[in-house]
Design a protein around this motif. Sequence first.
Motif, PDB file in Angstrom:
ATOM      1  N   THR A  28       0.791  -1.262  -0.133  1.00  0.00           N
ATOM      2  CA  THR A  28       0.086   0.014  -0.010  1.00  0.00           C
ATOM      3  C   THR A  28       0.853   1.321   0.110  1.00  0.00           C
ATOM      4  OG1 THR A  28      -1.859  -0.946   1.296  1.00  0.00           O
ATOM      5  CG2 THR A  28      -1.656   1.205   1.292  1.00  0.00           C
ATOM      6  N   ASP A  43      -5.562  -0.603  -4.801  1.00  0.00           N
ATOM      7  CA  ASP A  43      -4.836  -1.070  -3.615  1.00  0.00           C
ATOM      8  C   ASP A  43      -6.161  -2.219  -3.120  1.00  0.00           C
ATOM      9  OD1 ASP A  43      -3.592  -1.682  -1.486  1.00  0.00           O
ATOM     10  OD2 ASP A  43      -4.151   0.057  -0.353  1.00  0.00           O
ATOM     11  N   GLU A  44      -6.049  -3.342  -3.358  1.00  0.00           N
ATOM     12  CA  GLU A  44      -6.886  -4.289  -2.876  1.00  0.00           C
ATOM     13  C   GLU A  44      -8.144  -4.073  -2.805  1.00  0.00           C
ATOM     14  OE1 GLU A  44      -5.924  -6.349   0.971  1.00  0.00           O
ATOM     15  OE2 GLU A  44      -3.867  -5.721   0.901  1.00  0.00           O
TER      16      GLU A  44
END
Lengths: 217, 286, 216
Positions: free
Chosen positions: B70, B200-201
């Motif tokens: 991240t 991000d995810e």
Amino acid sequence: MEAGILLLPGLLRGLRVTLEVFVLGAMLALGLSFAVGLLRLSRFPIVRTLAAAYVEFFRGTSLLIQLFWLYYALPFFGVELSALAAGVLGLGLNYGAYGSEVVRSAIRSVPKGQWEAAIALNLSPLVRFRRVILPQAWPLMLPPFGNLLIELLKGTSLVSMITLGDMTFQAMSLRTTYARYEVPLFLLLLVLYFLIATATSAIVRRLERRARVGRSA
Amino acid sequence: MAGAPAIVDANRALQDRARAREDAAVRRPIVRFRGVKKAFGAMTVLEGIDLDLYPGEKVVVIGPSGSGKTTLARMLMTLETPSGGEIEVDGEPLFTMVRRGRRVPADERHLARVRGKIGMVFQHFNLFPHMTVLRNVTEALIHVRRIPPEEARRRTMAMLERVGMAEHADKYPAQLSGGQKQRVAIARALVMEPKVMLFDEPTSALDPELVGEVLAVIKEIAAKGDMAMLLITHEMQFAREIADRIVFIDGGKIVEQGPPEEVLLRPKSERLKAFLARFRNGMGLR
Amino acid sequence: MGDEWRWDVAWAAARKIAAVVPVTIAATVLGFVVAAAAGLAWTIARRSRSALVRGAVEAAMEFVRRTPLLVQLLFLYVAFPRLSVFAIGVIGLGLHYGAYLSEVYRAGIEAVDRGQWEAARALNFSRQKTWTRIILPQAIPPIVPMMGNYLIVLFKETPLLFAINVTEMMAVAKQFGSETFRYLEAFTVVGVFFFLMSYPASLVVRWLEARFGRAG
Ligand SMILES: Nc1ncnc2c1ncn2[C@@H]1O[C@H](COP(=O)(O)OP(=O)(O)OP(=O)(O)O)[C@@H](O)[C@H]1O
Ligand SMILES: [Mg+2]
């Protein structure tokens, strides 16, 4: 009844001044709340410190002292304020200090992800604040602002002590003329303040309802 | 007509040179991490990341929790500042700029200009709760790209159509499911036409039954080609399908990278083997 | 710039003002005691079983909170000519801030988990025992910082007692100013007095808030 008819016109003469001081003081306080509240979130420590000093100073002393100082002590520096100017300035500075705390904490409670999304969309700092952060912070500010507004209204009664002819001032002078009616006189005065405060609070409630449209999550 | 062959030759030379320039542009990374370090206080999260991302390339970043994936994406989005090294976007340093012949830290103008080439989709969507779906998407078009409202609306509706959210345009985020929110967030980033998209995810905050719809949208976008993507995910099967290259980060460094088959099926390092072992079950990986 | 600051005058003012610090402190402490008790009375009354009583109490509290303390003091002053001005000051401060403290108490009580009432009921505690042994011991600690806040607010409101002729710090400062025509020193010094007393107190409250959390 008779007392009311006798006393009301005199009190209402002061109503205009009370409302004038109230509205002007509230405008100044609101402006200061935002200005100082934002300065307290500044990137520069010196700016934050100065803003915090202002807040601590005005919260640490009394409104009455501040009003007396502005009206009676400031002339020693060659600045002669009218009673109205001193009253508005004192109320604005005092409640602006409290209001800036409201602004600061409301802005800080907008989730960090909202700032980040605004940056990721490349919104300019001004647009970020005006269109993303403020609309989310504003509904959080309204209830405490409503309370402060009531406090400010109550604070306007203190301007009577720096010779400004507001409702309380009028009551004080009516009291010497109609000594018999002094109890109903002050009761009536209390009721008048209560009515203004209640109207103020109703207006703020309406703003709160409007601000809540399509929120939460 | 004697001069004709000369002109033809000159034309050809010009075309060749133009093609060479294009090739060079294609080969020049759109994003380049060079020795990028990041520490939070005393804790070093990333210690020297070198990573190039080419136009149109889809790179998936995998790695254990807390490995700094991240953080890597957030630095490219300018949400964090590197403690060392430099990130270049389109051949231009992101965090520094030249002023009066000297390299100085980038100002907001510089950041804004470079940032315009990058879009990001967050794990928790970060939709603006006080705006409708439509306004979430038009907002930056109107206020950043300065596109007239009517045109912005048209582009937004087209984009919402693409992510299957057109009929929800007038709803507020609170009225949407997680999967729908994330599809709006994707549309919001995509409509700005970034050269690089960061994810991000994007599905890890979603209920399992909603993951599929979001992955399908991302896959469709990836198929469209020209935009580079940097995608952080724990969905290994998805990573395998979508990635041109997979990068494995652990201990603050890139430990391995390569084509999905290489990285996922023939891991070299022990750390990657151990990491992948946890995903073996039910992931369709052999 | 006219007349500049004079330290000798400031000292003289400070000495006079310092002499009545006890009056201000006494008004603050007694006012707060009355407020704490009145707040409790308000709180009990507004939990009455009779809807009529509840409504009347809520309305009265609202009235007190929406009208200026200064005018309330003036009203009490003319309504109870027999009482000493100091007593009127203490009662006025107490009733006014009692209405605020009642809100604080309520927040504290409401913050106690419903399960606690049910557990007390299940253990067959009497109504009174439930309050004194179960609810209040949990409700009061979290509201201590808020009460501290109101103590400071009340302290800063004591200059209003000057309006009903209580000889407190503000009255002495005004008196000094009009005798010497040195309002600058008089009002600056009284401001400094208030700040020096209230600011450290507010730091203590903030420390309490940080230590025991915010409630109310
Ligand atoms: N703002 C911050 N302040 C302090 N530490 C931070 C901050 N942001 C991240 N970290 C720390 O840096 C490390 C890397 O975090 P990061 O979020 O980049 O990991 P990640 O690889 O994305 O993990 P995950 O898979 O759990 O999302 C973690 O140990 C995290 O606690
Ligand atoms: Mg992460």
